[in-house]
Design a protein around this motif. Structure first.
Motif, PDB file in Angstrom:
ATOM      1  N   ALA A 133      40.535  33.752  29.192  1.00 12.33           N
ATOM      2  CA  ALA A 133      39.198  34.194  28.789  1.00 12.33           C
ATOM      3  C   ALA A 133      39.125  34.331  27.268  1.00 12.33           C
ATOM      4  O   ALA A 133      38.120  33.963  26.655  1.00 12.33           O
ATOM      5  CB  ALA A 133      38.856  35.523  29.463  1.00 12.33           C
ATOM      6  N   ALA A 134      40.186  34.838  26.663  1.00 14.85           N
ATOM      7  CA  ALA A 134      40.226  34.979  25.206  1.00 14.85           C
ATOM      8  C   ALA A 134      40.194  33.612  24.530  1.00 14.85           C
ATOM      9  O   ALA A 134      39.511  33.429  23.519  1.00 14.85           O
ATOM     10  CB  ALA A 134      41.470  35.757  24.787  1.00 14.85           C
ATOM     11  N   ILE A 194      36.764  32.312  24.352  1.00 18.12           N
ATOM     12  CA  ILE A 194      36.018  32.942  23.254  1.00 18.12           C
ATOM     13  C   ILE A 194      36.369  32.278  21.933  1.00 18.12           C
ATOM     14  O   ILE A 194      35.490  31.967  21.122  1.00 18.12           O
ATOM     15  CB  ILE A 194      36.300  34.459  23.196  1.00 18.12           C
ATOM     16  N   GLU A 254      37.239  43.750  28.388  1.00 16.95           N
ATOM     17  CA  GLU A 254      37.921  44.188  29.606  1.00 16.95           C
ATOM     18  C   GLU A 254      38.004  45.704  29.735  1.00 16.95           C
ATOM     19  O   GLU A 254      37.982  46.238  30.843  1.00 16.95           O
ATOM     20  CB  GLU A 254      39.332  43.599  29.670  1.00 16.95           C
ATOM     21  N   GLN A 259      38.425  40.132  23.633  1.00 14.78           N
ATOM     22  CA  GLN A 259      38.592  40.147  25.083  1.00 14.78           C
ATOM     23  C   GLN A 259      39.079  41.518  25.544  1.00 14.78           C
ATOM     24  O   GLN A 259      38.656  42.019  26.589  1.00 14.78           O
ATOM     25  CB  GLN A 259      39.573  39.047  25.521  1.00 14.78           C
ATOM     26  N   CYS A 260      39.935  42.137  24.771  1.00 14.31           N
ATOM     27  CA  CYS A 260      40.409  43.485  25.088  1.00 14.31           C
ATOM     28  C   CYS A 260      39.237  44.466  25.118  1.00 14.31           C
ATOM     29  O   CYS A 260      39.142  45.309  26.014  1.00 14.31           O
ATOM     30  CB  CYS A 260      41.464  43.921  24.073  1.00 14.31           C
ATOM     31  N   VAL A 309      45.781  41.365  28.378  1.00 17.05           N
ATOM     32  CA  VAL A 309      44.497  40.703  28.128  1.00 17.05           C
ATOM     33  C   VAL A 309      44.501  39.374  28.868  1.00 17.05           C
ATOM     34  O   VAL A 309      45.512  38.666  28.890  1.00 17.05           O
ATOM     35  CB  VAL A 309      44.300  40.462  26.611  1.00 17.05           C
ATOM     36  N   GLU A 310      43.369  39.044  29.451  1.00 18.25           N
ATOM     37  CA  GLU A 310      43.255  37.747  30.131  1.00 18.25           C
ATOM     38  C   GLU A 310      43.203  36.647  29.075  1.00 18.25           C
ATOM     39  O   GLU A 310      42.157  36.403  28.452  1.00 18.25           O
ATOM     40  CB  GLU A 310      42.012  37.718  31.014  1.00 18.25           C
TER      41      GLU A 310
END
Length: 86
Positions: A38-39, A42, A61, A57-58, A34-35
């Motif tokens: 980016a998470a 959030i 993506e 995020q998962c 997972v990035e």
């Protein structure tokens, strides 16, 4: 965690929790990266735990729905355009 939450609401008993857990062990699980940045964005934007943001995020993506009993997390997911299965 969901099973314990359901127990607290008296929707399932201890035997049902153990049975559901045993059944869940047959579900195929695939670990995916997972990035993290980016998470974290959030998590900051919605003031939620990073752990929850990783799941969201998962979903983003991998173009997957979120399956959750957590009303707040479902609301955040919907705000992010993630399909929610309750």
């Amino acid at each position: 965690n969901a099973l314990i939450a359901m127990r607290r609401k008296r929707r399932v008993n201890d035997r049902e929790i153990l049975r559901a857990f045993n059944i869940s062990q047959g579900i195929a699980v695939r670990l995916v990266p997972v990035e993290i940045p980016a998470a974290i964005k959030i998590a900051i934007r919605f003031n939620i735990y990073a752990y929850d943001a990783f799941y969201l995020q998962c979903c983003i993506e991998n173009r997957l729905p979120l399956i959750s009993l957590d009303g707040h997390m479902c609301g955040v997911a919907e705000n992010l355009g993630i399909k929610v299965v309750k």
